[in-house]
Design a protein around this motif. Structure first.
Motif, PDB file in Angstrom:
ATOM      1  N   GLY A  57       0.806  -1.206   0.000  1.00 48.93           N
ATOM      2  CA  GLY A  57       0.000   0.000   0.000  1.00 48.93           C
ATOM      3  C   GLY A  57       0.838   1.255   0.000  1.00 48.93           C
ATOM      4  O   GLY A  57       2.049   1.167  -0.024  1.00 48.93           O
ATOM      5  N   PRO A  58       0.213   2.440  -0.029  1.00 45.44           N
ATOM      6  CA  PRO A  58      -1.246   2.626  -0.073  1.00 45.44           C
ATOM      7  C   PRO A  58      -1.838   2.055  -1.369  1.00 45.44           C
ATOM      8  O   PRO A  58      -1.259   2.271  -2.434  1.00 45.44           O
ATOM      9  N   ARG A  71      -9.551   8.993   5.486  1.00 49.45           N
ATOM     10  CA  ARG A  71      -8.210   8.535   5.842  1.00 49.45           C
ATOM     11  C   ARG A  71      -7.931   7.142   5.304  1.00 49.45           C
ATOM     12  O   ARG A  71      -8.818   6.489   4.748  1.00 49.45           O
ATOM     13  N   MET A  72      -6.738   6.749   5.520  1.00 49.90           N
ATOM     14  CA  MET A  72      -6.256   5.460   5.063  1.00 49.90           C
ATOM     15  C   MET A  72      -6.723   4.391   6.050  1.00 49.90           C
ATOM     16  O   MET A  72      -6.835   4.656   7.242  1.00 49.90           O
ATOM     17  N   LEU A 115      -2.354   8.901   8.593  1.00 50.90           N
ATOM     18  CA  LEU A 115      -3.406   8.184   7.878  1.00 50.90           C
ATOM     19  C   LEU A 115      -4.191   9.094   6.952  1.00 50.90           C
ATOM     20  O   LEU A 115      -4.722   8.667   5.933  1.00 50.90           O
ATOM     21  N   PHE A 118      -3.606   9.769   2.638  1.00 51.44           N
ATOM     22  CA  PHE A 118      -4.147   9.046   1.480  1.00 51.44           C
ATOM     23  C   PHE A 118      -5.551   8.514   1.796  1.00 51.44           C
ATOM     24  O   PHE A 118      -5.701   7.336   2.076  1.00 51.44           O
ATOM     25  N   ARG A 120      -9.259   6.980   1.461  1.00 52.85           N
ATOM     26  CA  ARG A 120      -9.861   5.928   0.614  1.00 52.85           C
ATOM     27  C   ARG A 120      -8.846   4.893   0.130  1.00 52.85           C
ATOM     28  O   ARG A 120      -9.057   4.266  -0.901  1.00 52.85           O
ATOM     29  N   THR A 121      -7.747   4.771   0.813  1.00 52.66           N
ATOM     30  CA  THR A 121      -6.808   3.710   0.443  1.00 52.66           C
ATOM     31  C   THR A 121      -6.592   2.814   1.656  1.00 52.66           C
ATOM     32  O   THR A 121      -7.087   3.095   2.743  1.00 52.66           O
ATOM     33  N   SER A 122      -5.852   1.734   1.451  1.00 53.69           N
ATOM     34  CA  SER A 122      -5.530   0.882   2.590  1.00 53.69           C
ATOM     35  C   SER A 122      -4.047   0.556   2.600  1.00 53.69           C
ATOM     36  O   SER A 122      -3.381   0.590   1.576  1.00 53.69           O
ATOM     37  N   VAL A 123      -3.562   0.297   3.801  1.00 53.98           N
ATOM     38  CA  VAL A 123      -2.222  -0.241   3.956  1.00 53.98           C
ATOM     39  C   VAL A 123      -2.379  -1.554   4.708  1.00 53.98           C
ATOM     40  O   VAL A 123      -3.025  -1.598   5.744  1.00 53.98           O
ATOM     41  N   ILE A 153       5.602   4.833   3.556  1.00 54.45           N
ATOM     42  CA  ILE A 153       4.414   5.366   4.218  1.00 54.45           C
ATOM     43  C   ILE A 153       4.830   6.557   5.080  1.00 54.45           C
ATOM     44  O   ILE A 153       5.802   6.469   5.826  1.00 54.45           O
TER      45      ILE A 153
END
Lengths: 250, 232
Positions: A57-58, A71-72, A115, A118, A120-123, A153
């Motif tokens: 990710g992200p 947030r992420m 967080l 980015f 709408r993203t995920s890690v 990140i």
């Protein structure tokens, strides 16, 4: 955990079973960027613990409805390989313990990450314990922070963790498997080393107020040592490549 | 008012970079007059109280006006979904391809099909909405031939260089046309497959190192090496 009657964890001269002093960490080695297919990765050996962490990710969140608008999403999975324990082979299905540890690791890492950078993203952080010998949750946190940094990140600080335990009435740093099993208490602590902020603190067993205060002091001292190793691992990984480049110029 | 890093040094997130009246460029966090690195970067100390932090890894975040190379992943009723090598999937609306009236959906896949590569520009992006693309400019649209080279988005800018110097140099000396997408996708279109392979090799090698000081010099060296190897 209650005191295991009859198991001696300290020798006459006050050393521990593996010869360590009470405030001594086990040998710790971290390597950053060990996996090519992950965005970031790290490998840690803390005594006999061997843990590998992969970060992705992200990236786009799947399933999509889990995405957060502002947030992420940080997801962690702590998992022990079937052959990681000394006893009978562990079932590969996630246990209650692994699910809980995944959660506390996520919460220990979260404060260090920007967080909101980015949305709408995920890690995703995948932690695989290859061999376990006590204090795996804190060792996982230490390695996960390196893997997150390796993935690029944005972070406020790294996170490192250590366990403080009570053996034969005395506080000891970095419990091994046997000390955890037969000791009188275990207190995993994680901090952001530069900021000195605690991001994880759990405990089982009985600790007095004074002991808690002392445990935090001991943890901070050990965490600063781990922090040096984390920095070394990250710098070495890229400095080598950069140095190779300078050598080539001649 | 010291600076705590030297040029070429790797800094980790949270590391103190400089203190006092410095100008810090790149991703950093400030706490008063103290500047800390935010992501894993290489520090470059420039003469006049300036420190530049160059991130070692970065995902592509769309920005208005960027040229990107996208891959069509789905055809919708009035748009195409385009993968732009980013955490955010882009949309290409019919209105950004055709004037009204728009063609029917079944005709859309006759224009761009799943798997097609597009050279496009980012029309708009904020983090709340997916990025929108346009192909309504000369040289944009479907890329029918050429070789696709994928490089790290954090390093693609060195293929372009200052004012496009590197890209110009490469296309001139290697006889290829370059489409350099900010999202880390580079398309080389040459007269022969040999030309393309040579250029693809140079682009790949140029983006291998985490940091190069002078991309144009580096490109010149690589072209020489590549040409020697190819002719041998």
């Amino acid at each position: 955990m209650t005191a295991g009657a009859g198991v001696k964890l300290l020798t006459e001269d006050g050393r521990r079973l593996d010869g360590r002093a009470l405030n001594e960490l086990r040998r710790c080695r971290i390597e950053a960027g060990v996996l090519k297919n992950a965005d970031g990765s790290a490998y840690i050996e803390l005594g006999r613990n061997k843990i590998i962490v992969a970060v992705y990710g992200p990236r786009e969140v799947h399933p999509r409805h889990e995405a957060l608008p502002d947030r992420m999403l940080l997801r962690c999975r702590y998992s022990m390989l079937p052959f990681s324990v000394a006893e009978e082979r562990k079932s590969p299905a996630p246990t209650r313990r692994e699910v809980e540890i995944s959660k506390v690791i996520r919460e220990a890492l979260e404060p260090a990450i920007f967080l909101e950078e980015f949305p709408r993203t995920s890690v995703d952080v995948y932690i695989e314990v290859i061999e376990a010998d006590g204090s795996t949750r804190v060792a996982s946190i230490t390695a996960a922070a390196v893997a997150l940094a390796d993935a690029g990140i944005p972070m406020r600080d790294l996170v490192a963790g250590v366990s403080i335990g009570k053996i034969e009435g005395k506080l000891a740093v970095d419990l091994s498997g046997i000390e955890d099993q037969h000791g009188e208490g275990d207190m995993p602590i994680a901090m952001m080393p530069r900021l000195g902020e605690v991001t994880l603190m759990q405990a089982d067993g009985r600790f007095t107020r004074e002991e808690v205060a002392q445990a935090l002091r001991m943890a901070r001292e050990a965490i600063l040592k781990l922090y040096e190793e984390q920095k070394r691992a990250l710098k070495e990984r890229y400095s080598k490549v950069l140095a190779a480049e300078l050598g080539e110029e001649q | 008012m010291p600076v705590y890093v030297s040029s070429g040094q790797v800094v980790v997130p949270g590391e103190l970079v400089a203190e006092g009246s410095y100008e810090v460029h790149g991703p950093f966090v400030a706490s008063g007059k103290r500047y800390y690195a935010k992501v894993l970067s290489v520090a470059v100390v420039e003469k006049t109280k300036q420190v530049r932090l160059i991130p070692l890894k970065r995902v592509y975040i769309p920005s208005e006006g960027d040229l990107v190379v996208g891959k069509v992943i789905d055809v919708g009723p009035t748009f195409w979904l385009v993968d732009i090598n980013s955490p955010y999937t882009a949309l290409l609306l019919v209105s950004e391809v055709f004037p009204k009236p728009a063609p029917q959906q079944r005709e859309l896949s006759e224009i761009f099909r799943v798997g097609d590569l597009l050279a496009a520009k980012v029309l708009s992006f904020d983090f709340a909405h997916d990025p929108l693309l346009t192909v309504k400019e000369p040289k944009l649209g479907k890329v029918a031939r050429g070789l696709l080279v994928e490089v790290a988005p954090a390093r693609v800018s060195r293929v372009i260089g200052k004012r496009g110097q590197v890209a110009d140099y490469l296309s001139e000396t290697l006889g290829v046309e370059l489409i350099v997408g900010r999202n880390g996708r580079v398309i080389v279109i040459g007269k022969s497959p040999d030309n393309e392979a040579l250029a693809a090799y140079v682009v790949t090698r140029l983006c291998e190192k985490p940091y190069v000081e002078d991309p144009l010099e580096e490109a010149k060296k690589l072209v020489e090496v590549a040409k020697r190897r190819w002719s041998a």
